[in-house]
Design an enzyme around this catalytic site. Sequence first.
Site, PDB file in Angstrom:
ATOM      1  N   TYR A 135       1.014  -0.948  -0.354  1.00 45.83           N
ATOM      2  CA  TYR A 135      -0.141  -0.023   0.117  1.00 45.83           C
ATOM      3  C   TYR A 135       1.183   1.735   0.385  1.00 45.83           C
ATOM      4  O   TYR A 135       0.378   1.869  -0.556  1.00 45.83           O
ATOM      5  CB  TYR A 135      -0.738   0.349   1.027  1.00 45.83           C
ATOM      6  CG  TYR A 135      -2.291  -0.631   0.979  1.00 45.83           C
ATOM      7  CD1 TYR A 135      -2.627  -1.747   0.777  1.00 45.83           C
ATOM      8  CD2 TYR A 135      -3.373   0.303   1.370  1.00 45.83           C
ATOM      9  CE1 TYR A 135      -3.398  -2.645   0.599  1.00 45.83           C
ATOM     10  CE2 TYR A 135      -5.086  -0.203   1.349  1.00 45.83           C
ATOM     11  CZ  TYR A 135      -5.044  -1.822   0.907  1.00 45.83           C
ATOM     12  OH  TYR A 135      -6.078  -2.501   0.567  1.00 45.83           O
ATOM     13  N   LYS A 190       2.677 -15.145   2.797  1.00 46.03           N
ATOM     14  CA  LYS A 190       2.326 -15.819   1.914  1.00 46.03           C
ATOM     15  C   LYS A 190       4.193 -16.285   1.202  1.00 46.03           C
ATOM     16  O   LYS A 190       4.886 -15.817   0.769  1.00 46.03           O
ATOM     17  CB  LYS A 190       2.322 -14.961   0.547  1.00 46.03           C
ATOM     18  CG  LYS A 190       1.999 -15.741  -0.888  1.00 46.03           C
ATOM     19  CD  LYS A 190       1.025 -16.885  -0.641  1.00 46.03           C
ATOM     20  CE  LYS A 190       0.832 -17.497  -2.347  1.00 46.03           C
ATOM     21  NZ  LYS A 190      -0.112 -18.729  -2.337  1.00 46.03           N
ATOM     22  N   ASP A 222      -4.174 -18.014   1.192  1.00 42.18           N
ATOM     23  CA  ASP A 222      -5.303 -18.779   0.007  1.00 42.18           C
ATOM     24  C   ASP A 222      -5.979 -19.805   1.029  1.00 42.18           C
ATOM     25  O   ASP A 222      -7.149 -19.677   0.401  1.00 42.18           O
ATOM     26  CB  ASP A 222      -4.187 -19.104  -1.477  1.00 42.18           C
ATOM     27  CG  ASP A 222      -2.615 -20.027  -1.174  1.00 42.18           C
ATOM     28  OD1 ASP A 222      -2.201 -20.010   0.639  1.00 42.18           O
ATOM     29  OD2 ASP A 222      -2.194 -20.478  -1.849  1.00 42.18           O
ATOM     30  N   ASP A 246      -6.734  -6.287   4.210  1.00 44.86           N
ATOM     31  CA  ASP A 246      -7.388  -6.312   2.888  1.00 44.86           C
ATOM     32  C   ASP A 246      -8.677  -6.369   2.751  1.00 44.86           C
ATOM     33  O   ASP A 246     -10.418  -6.544   3.135  1.00 44.86           O
ATOM     34  CB  ASP A 246      -6.999  -4.463   2.022  1.00 44.86           C
ATOM     35  CG  ASP A 246      -8.376  -4.519   1.544  1.00 44.86           C
ATOM     36  OD1 ASP A 246      -9.288  -3.429   1.821  1.00 44.86           O
ATOM     37  OD2 ASP A 246      -8.027  -3.687   0.000  1.00 44.86           O
ATOM     38  N   ASP A 250     -13.227  -8.528   4.673  1.00 40.41           N
ATOM     39  CA  ASP A 250     -13.972  -8.802   4.285  1.00 40.41           C
ATOM     40  C   ASP A 250     -14.490  -9.322   4.091  1.00 40.41           C
ATOM     41  O   ASP A 250     -16.148  -9.625   4.230  1.00 40.41           O
ATOM     42  CB  ASP A 250     -13.905  -7.852   2.012  1.00 40.41           C
ATOM     43  CG  ASP A 250     -14.117  -6.658   2.094  1.00 40.41           C
ATOM     44  OD1 ASP A 250     -13.911  -5.351   2.701  1.00 40.41           O
ATOM     45  OD2 ASP A 250     -14.116  -6.479   1.307  1.00 40.41           O
TER      46      ASP A 250
END
Length: 360
Positions: A135, A190, A222, A246, A250
Amino acid sequence: MKIAVLPGDGIGTEIVAEAVKVLQVLDLKFEMETAPVGGAAYEAAGHPLPDATLNLAKASDAILFGAVGDWKYDKLERALRPEQAILGLRKHLGLYANFRPAICYEELVGASSLKPELIAGLDILIVRELTGDIYFGQPRGRRTAVDGHFPGAEEAFDTMRYSRPEIERIAHTAFQAARKRNKKVTSVDKANVLETFQFWKDVVTEVHKDYPDVELSHMYVDNAAMQLVKAPKSFDVIVTGNMFGDILSDEAAMLTGSIGMLPSASLNSKNQGLYEPSHGSAPDIAGKGVANPLATILSAAMMLRFSLNQATAADRIESAVKRVLASGLRTADIWSAGTTKVGTREMGDAVVAAITKTKG
Ligand code: IPM
Ligand code: MG
């Protein structure tokens, strides 16, 4: 105590008005000052985060934030888009620790797209690092490729990066939060592909040595996305970077079926915090008086607890919300047959009434 009230765009103004109403009936002494932010500030002052708004935020103990954004600003250059306001506040106030709880309220089990038994009693906390990662990583931009698959072609790039202190402090935040809960932290990375997240995993593992009473596990992002829909209750605290946080937050919010219910907090090292609903500005329903104000009202409760040292007042708000739900009142987003549909203002009024019925 000073609270900066930044309603923003879309449904932001309607939902923040209800939270302010709730704060005002608590008989606490604080000053509230309102300023424009996001698209509203762009219209009023030519910038999504004007200096006056940023300075007010910096000078306050806490910020009550609505939401920013509207499709009509999509064509503006990036620096002037409403989203820059929230990114700017995070950066300038150093709000690195983002708390996003996903709680399934008993009364709303049916609102989820998952089977009730999977989510009944769900109570997980996502701790998202909020001021680093891809970001904010530099360099970023557009250029002509000198290597890669198409040398000479136009390309765009961003930089994913984390420093040791950035990872250490968010890891401490997560372990400390877990101590007050079920003492389980899942660090999401990851590491199988990305150098940044191998480092993340190594540093989180080191910090964990200070918290032998907390169980730590690691999970690739994942797989975490999959486990969140398969067995969400297997998680307690999830700690992860800005980008993965992020996306996963959600997903976690939607597990509960009612993103209109979920508050969030973003804190810096001085416990100064920005409090906002987990949902966005919902321009499609703005101005109609139908938005659910509960996420913002619950964000105000988080604000009282984390930044203003008023845990009793926070409890009063939270228990009032539970009683209002138990009484069957629902905004459209959480309505189901057999319950009573109400608008934004009526919902806020009901919470105010439930609070005033109990002694402070
Ligand atoms: C969020 C939002 C923001 C983010 C946007 C509006 C910049 O999606 O708070 O999750 O990506 O962090
Ligand atoms: Mg998001």
